[in-house]
Design a protein around this motif. Structure first.
Motif, PDB file in Angstrom:
ATOM      1  N   GLY A  17       0.711  -1.141   0.070  1.00  0.00           N
ATOM      2  CA  GLY A  17       0.097   0.123   0.184  1.00  0.00           C
ATOM      3  C   GLY A  17       0.955   1.190   0.053  1.00  0.00           C
ATOM      4  O   GLY A  17       0.479   2.215  -0.735  1.00  0.00           O
ATOM      5  N   TRP A  18       2.003   1.241   0.934  1.00  0.00           N
ATOM      6  CA  TRP A  18       2.777   2.413   0.730  1.00  0.00           C
ATOM      7  C   TRP A  18       3.589   2.513  -0.493  1.00  0.00           C
ATOM      8  O   TRP A  18       3.627   3.599  -1.261  1.00  0.00           O
ATOM      9  CB  TRP A  18       4.061   2.089   1.872  1.00  0.00           C
ATOM     10  N   SER A  19       3.980   1.575  -1.137  1.00  0.00           N
ATOM     11  CA  SER A  19       4.607   1.664  -2.628  1.00  0.00           C
ATOM     12  C   SER A  19       3.438   2.386  -3.641  1.00  0.00           C
ATOM     13  O   SER A  19       3.899   3.097  -4.158  1.00  0.00           O
ATOM     14  CB  SER A  19       4.674   0.250  -3.024  1.00  0.00           C
ATOM     15  N   ALA A  24       1.957   7.390  -6.186  1.00  0.00           N
ATOM     16  CA  ALA A  24       0.769   8.325  -6.636  1.00  0.00           C
ATOM     17  C   ALA A  24       1.514   9.631  -6.671  1.00  0.00           C
ATOM     18  O   ALA A  24       2.247  10.094  -5.776  1.00  0.00           O
ATOM     19  CB  ALA A  24      -0.375   8.287  -5.692  1.00  0.00           C
ATOM     20  N   GLY A  25       1.116  10.470  -7.954  1.00  0.00           N
ATOM     21  CA  GLY A  25       1.812  11.809  -8.070  1.00  0.00           C
ATOM     22  C   GLY A  25       2.899  11.737  -8.930  1.00  0.00           C
ATOM     23  O   GLY A  25       3.242  13.034  -9.465  1.00  0.00           O
ATOM     24  N   GLY A 124       3.249  -0.157 -11.419  1.00  0.00           N
ATOM     25  CA  GLY A 124       4.092   0.422 -12.238  1.00  0.00           C
ATOM     26  C   GLY A 124       3.342   1.096 -13.615  1.00  0.00           C
ATOM     27  O   GLY A 124       3.752   1.592 -14.509  1.00  0.00           O
ATOM     28  N   ARG A 125       1.954   1.317 -13.304  1.00  0.00           N
ATOM     29  CA  ARG A 125       1.340   2.099 -14.583  1.00  0.00           C
ATOM     30  C   ARG A 125       0.363   2.957 -13.616  1.00  0.00           C
ATOM     31  O   ARG A 125      -0.288   2.447 -12.674  1.00  0.00           O
ATOM     32  CB  ARG A 125       0.542   0.996 -15.086  1.00  0.00           C
ATOM     33  N   TYR A 143      -3.922  10.616 -20.051  1.00  0.00           N
ATOM     34  CA  TYR A 143      -2.331  10.108 -20.119  1.00  0.00           C
ATOM     35  C   TYR A 143      -2.474   8.814 -19.676  1.00  0.00           C
ATOM     36  O   TYR A 143      -2.356   8.903 -18.049  1.00  0.00           O
ATOM     37  CB  TYR A 143      -1.310  11.053 -19.793  1.00  0.00           C
ATOM     38  N   ARG A 144      -1.966   7.675 -20.123  1.00  0.00           N
ATOM     39  CA  ARG A 144      -1.377   6.363 -19.426  1.00  0.00           C
ATOM     40  C   ARG A 144       0.084   6.322 -19.559  1.00  0.00           C
ATOM     41  O   ARG A 144       0.576   6.467 -20.596  1.00  0.00           O
ATOM     42  CB  ARG A 144      -2.397   5.311 -20.093  1.00  0.00           C
ATOM     43  N   LEU A 145       0.688   6.102 -18.268  1.00  0.00           N
ATOM     44  CA  LEU A 145       1.917   6.145 -18.226  1.00  0.00           C
ATOM     45  C   LEU A 145       2.403   4.620 -17.581  1.00  0.00           C
ATOM     46  O   LEU A 145       1.838   4.190 -16.730  1.00  0.00           O
ATOM     47  CB  LEU A 145       2.420   7.180 -17.381  1.00  0.00           C
TER      48      LEU A 145
END
Length: 194
Positions: A17-19, A24-25, A124-125, A143-145
């Motif tokens: 969860g921390w990962s 995020a952001g 990772g997405r 945008y998808r990263l």
């Protein structure tokens, strides 16, 4: 389950969860930096200046992942291309996108770009929602990263239409009748058309 096993499970869940929270952001920040650079180029250079186009290409290429974009566009067909064809297709596809979309970017005239939510799609997405606000309407762009060394864009969804899906549909129809080499030839021609 023993107390120790529960503690380990809790720790694993907490860390995962921390990962995601740490992730995020970051995609949003990377995308915003790229958009800010594009806007800076647009405001500091004149339309029609070849240096402007070069600077825009450089700014955009920092945040897009050409191979990921090409691979996702071809989807299952990617495996039918040999390594040389994959490389040629990727180069031609990027040229096509530059030809098609850099003109639109250069036509930008003081519209406002608003950055909204970032959603984690998986490990990772991420997806970053934005909108372009004009005097008469708002255009939603998502945008998808993907996280590789840095965050890189692999798809853009404009008003609900995925760039990758749109080209995938077109290319699938061509590949149903033609070879990878013929598709590459078509894409090269489209990317060099004036």
């Amino acid at each position: 389950m023993t107390a120790r096993a529960l503690n380990v499970l809790f720790l694993v869940l907490l860390l995962s969860g921390w990962s995601h929270a740490a992730q995020a952001g970051q995609a949003r920040d990377t995308l915003k930096a790229s958009v800010d650079e594009v806007l800076s180029v647009l405001s500091s250079t004149k339309s029609g200046d070849p240096a402007r186009t070069e600077k825009l290409q450089a700014a955009v290429s920092k945040v897009f992942d050409p191979e990921e974009l090409a691979r996702r566009t071809l989807a299952a067909n990617w495996e039918a291309f040999n390594p040389d064809e994959r490389q040629r297709f990727t180069k031609a596809f990027v040229r096509l996108l530059e030809h098609t979309y850099l003109r639109r970017i250069e036509a930008y005239t003081d519209e406002k770009v608003v950055f909204m939510d970032e959603s984690v799609l998986g490990e990772g997405r991420s997806e970053v929602s934005t909108k372009i606000v004009t005097s008469s309407k708002e255009v939603p762009i998502v945008y998808r990263l993907i996280k590789k060394n840095d965050w890189k864009v692999y798809d853009v969804v404009i008003e609900g239409v995925s760039l990758v899906q749109n080209y995938r549909n077109q290319f699938n129809q061509i590949l149903a009748k033609e070879s990878p080499a013929q598709l590459i030839g078509r894409v090269e021609t489209m990317g060099s058309a004036s």
